[in-house]
Design a protein around this motif. Structure first.
Motif, mmCIF file in Angstrom:
data_model
loop_
_atom_site.group_PDB
_atom_site.id
_atom_site.type_symbol
_atom_site.label_atom_id
_atom_site.label_comp_id
_atom_site.label_asym_id
_atom_site.label_seq_id
_atom_site.Cartn_x
_atom_site.Cartn_y
_atom_site.Cartn_z
ATOM 1 N N ILE A 222 0.824 -1.206 0.000
ATOM 2 C CA ILE A 222 0.000 0.000 0.000
ATOM 3 C C ILE A 222 0.861 1.261 0.000
ATOM 4 N N PHE A 223 2.041 1.178 0.586
ATOM 5 C CA PHE A 223 2.882 2.354 0.794
ATOM 6 C C PHE A 223 3.483 2.872 -0.515
ATOM 7 N N LEU A 224 3.653 4.186 -0.571
ATOM 8 C CA LEU A 224 4.355 4.853 -1.661
ATOM 9 C C LEU A 224 5.736 5.270 -1.169
ATOM 10 N N LEU A 225 6.582 5.712 -2.076
ATOM 11 C CA LEU A 225 7.910 6.216 -1.704
ATOM 12 C C LEU A 225 7.934 7.727 -1.867
ATOM 13 N N ASN A 226 8.442 8.422 -0.860
ATOM 14 C CA ASN A 226 8.597 9.869 -1.008
ATOM 15 C C ASN A 226 9.928 10.178 -1.708
ATOM 16 N N LYS A 227 10.237 11.456 -1.842
ATOM 17 C CA LYS A 227 11.436 11.854 -2.593
ATOM 18 C C LYS A 227 12.730 11.357 -1.963
ATOM 19 N N LYS A 228 12.696 11.129 -0.658
ATOM 20 C CA LYS A 228 13.899 10.676 0.027
ATOM 21 C C LYS A 228 13.986 9.151 0.115
ATOM 22 N N GLY A 229 13.024 8.478 -0.514
ATOM 23 C CA GLY A 229 13.061 7.022 -0.523
ATOM 24 C C GLY A 229 12.449 6.357 0.690
ATOM 25 N N TYR A 230 11.678 7.119 1.465
ATOM 26 C CA TYR A 230 11.027 6.555 2.649
ATOM 27 C C TYR A 230 9.580 6.186 2.323
ATOM 28 N N PRO A 231 9.047 5.161 2.979
ATOM 29 C CA PRO A 231 7.661 4.756 2.713
ATOM 30 C C PRO A 231 6.658 5.709 3.366
ATOM 31 N N VAL A 232 5.615 6.044 2.629
ATOM 32 C CA VAL A 232 4.527 6.878 3.153
ATOM 33 C C VAL A 232 3.212 6.309 2.621
ATOM 34 N N SER A 256 6.958 -7.901 2.781
ATOM 35 C CA SER A 256 8.392 -7.606 2.895
ATOM 36 C C SER A 256 8.669 -6.140 2.568
ATOM 37 N N SER A 257 9.820 -5.662 3.005
ATOM 38 C CA SER A 257 10.192 -4.273 2.775
ATOM 39 C C SER A 257 10.392 -4.013 1.289
ATOM 40 N N ARG A 258 9.881 -2.891 0.813
ATOM 41 C CA ARG A 258 10.026 -2.510 -0.602
ATOM 42 C C ARG A 258 10.921 -1.287 -0.747
ATOM 43 N N VAL A 259 11.644 -0.958 0.337
ATOM 44 C CA VAL A 259 12.541 0.202 0.307
ATOM 45 C C VAL A 259 13.904 -0.201 0.854
ATOM 46 N N ASP A 260 14.925 0.563 0.471
ATOM 47 C CA ASP A 260 16.284 0.283 0.942
ATOM 48 C C ASP A 260 16.432 0.549 2.437
ATOM 49 N N LYS A 261 15.559 1.376 2.982
ATOM 50 C CA LYS A 261 15.679 1.764 4.386
ATOM 51 C C LYS A 261 15.336 0.627 5.346
ATOM 52 N N GLY A 262 14.721 -0.444 4.833
ATOM 53 C CA GLY A 262 14.381 -1.581 5.679
ATOM 54 C C GLY A 262 12.996 -1.468 6.306
ATOM 55 N N ILE A 263 12.553 -2.559 6.910
ATOM 56 C CA ILE A 263 11.205 -2.619 7.456
ATOM 57 C C ILE A 263 11.037 -1.637 8.612
ATOM 58 N N HIS A 264 12.132 -1.273 9.273
ATOM 59 C CA HIS A 264 12.058 -0.329 10.393
ATOM 60 C C HIS A 264 11.521 1.022 9.951
ATOM 61 N N TYR A 269 7.476 5.534 10.173
ATOM 62 C CA TYR A 269 6.453 6.358 9.528
ATOM 63 C C TYR A 269 5.117 6.247 10.269
ATOM 64 N N LEU A 270 4.730 5.034 10.681
ATOM 65 C CA LEU A 270 3.477 4.858 11.410
ATOM 66 C C LEU A 270 3.518 5.585 12.754
ATOM 67 N N ASP A 271 4.686 5.592 13.401
ATOM 68 C CA ASP A 271 4.841 6.348 14.639
ATOM 69 C C ASP A 271 4.673 7.845 14.378
ATOM 70 N N HIS A 272 5.249 8.304 13.261
ATOM 71 C CA HIS A 272 5.113 9.716 12.878
ATOM 72 C C HIS A 272 3.649 10.077 12.653
ATOM 73 N N LEU A 273 2.918 9.196 11.967
ATOM 74 C CA LEU A 273 1.493 9.420 11.707
ATOM 75 C C LEU A 273 0.711 9.440 13.019
ATOM 76 N N TYR A 274 1.097 8.574 13.943
ATOM 77 C CA TYR A 274 0.447 8.511 15.249
ATOM 78 C C TYR A 274 0.651 9.804 16.030
ATOM 79 N N GLN A 275 1.844 10.359 15.929
ATOM 80 C CA GLN A 275 2.161 11.587 16.655
ATOM 81 C C GLN A 275 1.469 12.809 16.055
ATOM 82 N N LEU A 276 1.072 12.712 14.772
ATOM 83 C CA LEU A 276 0.396 13.827 14.112
ATOM 84 C C LEU A 276 -1.107 13.857 14.385
#
Length: 623
Positions: A222-232, A256-264, A269-276
């Motif tokens: 479901i996740f997309l990649l932002n300009k910095k390569g992070y999932p959003v 499985s992870s679809r980004v170089d940054k790993g599953i972490h 990102y979900l923590d960031h969304l929770y804090q917002l």
């Protein structure tokens, strides 16, 4: 550690297979996840119980000693083997699946797992539900999470072959509705909702929010990649996940992870969304613990309220501010600037409690630079003690305290302004009309009543949780069904509104034609736009204090931050199914006798219910 936890989303990691569960737990913990969802038995380990094949050698699954009992109990959610088909048309497969199902469930209970997740793949689920319901009626402590896709896969051929109605075939809520109905909405049965990549229409999304969701399952697809390569997440998914956070729902990340940054990076990102999410305010803090908790309404006319009850409601930051504004405006309209230094307005606070409206009146007069003489009328002798102490220590001769029922008081003079806070969650359910009718005799013919009018509102709702709580109460009370025929005050949370809120009863003060009857009848028709189950109705009110100044718990013009009133829940004894395009016709009566007041209600379309609370046999308000 606790402070940190409050700023992160509770999220589990879903894995289809783990070679070493101890190292897997350590790994997901380092990545920020809180628990692990893992099969109870290896996915390829099918067992044969009814055929003549020799039994498979070796243990059924991994040993319980690979983790401590506390780790099994807290950090592991078990998953049922996907090959188990409890509704197969082949008798041998069905019987074999039943035996395998019980074997896995017994082992899950042996491990004391907190929850067991099972996937619902089709609307054909009668035997599946039967087996689960059997399990729920044993003494097992684990919750059952039924994994349901938000939308039906287009290529789900097994499902399409079993259903003739194409519209119903695409609605996976129907799968869930049938399943949970067969399990009698058991309180240990929860929904694990698979969030789809393409979200359904908003009304269908909101319908899911009324269900007992325990976890939302998010795929990395479901996740997309932002300009910095992070999932959003896409914007629409962000909005929906934020709504899940408001219901205190956990998340599970699968895939499985679809980004170089790993599953972490997904968890970050979900923590960031929770804090917002919208920050808690005083209202949220006050309401904590009361969400979807049924309470009987107060009866301040019949019962004397306790000090603690007064204290709680006096903390409301909105109500008394609005009252003060209304009194301020009324004083300015009542007395011109030329008369300000000589004309005294008589303000009578009827139902003064411990004096917050008296204080609001004095402060409004000070701000408006107008002279007032205040009478504080209160029937509760315990609250009168507080009022007389305030008179002695603060108010002096500006306030006269009267210990009397407002309906029986012989006032020494007429009032310019009559102020009251006799409103209930349904507007008139604490008998404000009857009380103010009695007090109107000492209001001048051109006097002002604050509030000057109030209206109740109703909307049909779907809330399996609220109705299940009543069912649980019925069982505890050995079949007493009166609980289905009472109004409850409740902080609505896990609820879905099935239509737009509509006005019900309206009362205006002062009345111009005395006496008028306070009995009412209202017939409301609610169009429904999605298939749903109706568990009752929610009730609200709004009140016009003076001119454009109002207080409201109705959704359309809700007074944000006000917590003095929760909505009411009006149950229907037998929940009923309603289809998209049908109308729900709701009939409600307000019945008044010399001794008491009560409500009666019934549904007349698309089904016909009996009249609830006939003659006030289950609930009434004493005069």
């Amino acid at each position: 550690m606790e402070g940190k936890k409050s700023e992160t989303a509770s999220c589990g990691r879903d894995l289809n297979y783990v070679a070493n569960i101890e190292s897997s737990l350590q790994s997901i913990s380092q990545q920020g996840f809180d628990f692990l969802c893992v099969p109870i038995v290896h996915p390829r380990f099918e067992r044969e119980f009814v055929l003549t094949l020799p039994p498979r050698p070796g243990p059924l699954t991994r040993s319980d000693m690979c983790l401590s009992s506390s780790d099994w109990t807290v950090f592991v959610v078990g998953k049922l083997s996907p090959w188990i088909n409890l509704d197969s048309d082949v008798p041998g497969v069905r019987t074999n699946s039943e035996k395998a199902f019980m074997e896995e469930m017994k082992y899950a209970v042996h491990l004391s797992l907190p929850a067991i997740m099972m996937k619902l793949k089709t609307i054909k689920c009668v035997n599946f539900a039967r087996c689960v319901y059997q399990l729920l009626n044993t003494r097992m402590c684990a919750s059952i999470w039924i994994q349901v896709p938000m939308m039906s896969p287009k290529n789900c051929t097994d499902y399409i072959n079993t259903v003739k109605d194409e519209e119903q075939a695409e609605d996976t809520w129907e799968w869930w509705n049938i399943f949970r109905s067969l399990c009698d909405n058991h309180k240990m049965l929860g929904l694990a909702l698979e969030v789809s990549k393409d979200l359904p229409p908003e009304n269908e999304l909101d319908r899911w929010l009324g269900e007992p969701i325990k976890v939302g399952i998010l795929s990395t697809d479901i996740f997309l990649l932002n300009k910095k390569g992070y999932p959003v997440l896409p914007k629409a998914h962000q909005v929906f996940i934020t709504k899940l956070f408001k219901l205190n729902i956990q998340l599970v990340l699968t895939g499985s992870s679809r980004v170089d940054k790993g599953i972490h990076s997904y968890k970050l990102y979900l923590d960031h969304l929770y804090q917002l999410r919208e920050a808690d305010n005083g209202e949220d803090e006050f309401c904590k613990g009361y969400e979807d908790y049924l309470q009987c309404p107060l009866q301040p006319l019949m019962d004397n309220l306790e000090s603690q009850t007064y204290e709680v409601f006096e903390k409301d930051p909105v109500k008394y501010s609005q009252y003060q504004k209304a009194i301020y405006e009324a004083l300015l309209d009542r007395v011109s600037q030329d008369e300000a230094a000589t004309k005294i307005s008589v303000v009578m606070v009827v139902g003064a409690g411990r004096g917050p409206l008296v204080k609001a009146s004095l402060k409004a007069a000070q701000d408006a630079q107008r002279l007032i003489r205040v009478y504080a009328i209160e029937k509760n002798p315990n609250a009168v003690v507080t009022l007389r102490n305030l008179q002695l220590e603060e108010w002096g001769n500006d306030v006269t305290v009267v210990s009397c029922d407002m309906r029986k008081w012989q006032a020494p003079e007429k009032a310019d302004i009559m102020v009251s806070e006799l409103l209930g969650s349904f507007g008139d359910n604490e008998l404000s009309p009857e009380c103010l009718d009695g007090a109107q005799s000492f209001l001048k013919h051109d006097g002002i009543s604050i509030p000057c009018s109030y209206t109740s509102y109703v909307v049909p709702i779907s809330s399996p949780k609220l109705h299940a709580d009543l069912t649980s109460t019925e069982i505890k009370q050995k079949g007493n069904e009166n609980f289905y025929e009472m109004l409850y005050v409740v902080r609505l949370k896990n609820v879905h509104f099935l239509s737009d809120v509509q006005p019900c009863f309206t009362f205006v003060h002062p009345k111009k034609d005395i006496p008028t009857n306070n009995e009412r009848f209202c017939c409301l028709k609610f169009p429904v736009t999605t298939n749903s189950t109706v568990h009752g109705f929610a009730g609200f009110f709004d009140a016009v204090l003076y001119n454009q100044i109002n207080i409201s718990i109705a959704p359309a013009n809700y007074s944000k931050g006000m917590f003095s009133w929760f909505p009411v829940y009006i149950p229907i004894k037998n929940p009923f199914y309603v289809k998209n395009g049908q109308d729900i016709t709701f009939n409600i009566w307000r019945v008044v006798t010399e001794a008491k007041v009560w409500y009666e209600w019934a549904v007349s379309t698309p089904t016909v219910s009996h009249v609830h609370n006939i003659y006030g046999q289950s609930q009434w308000i004493g005069l």
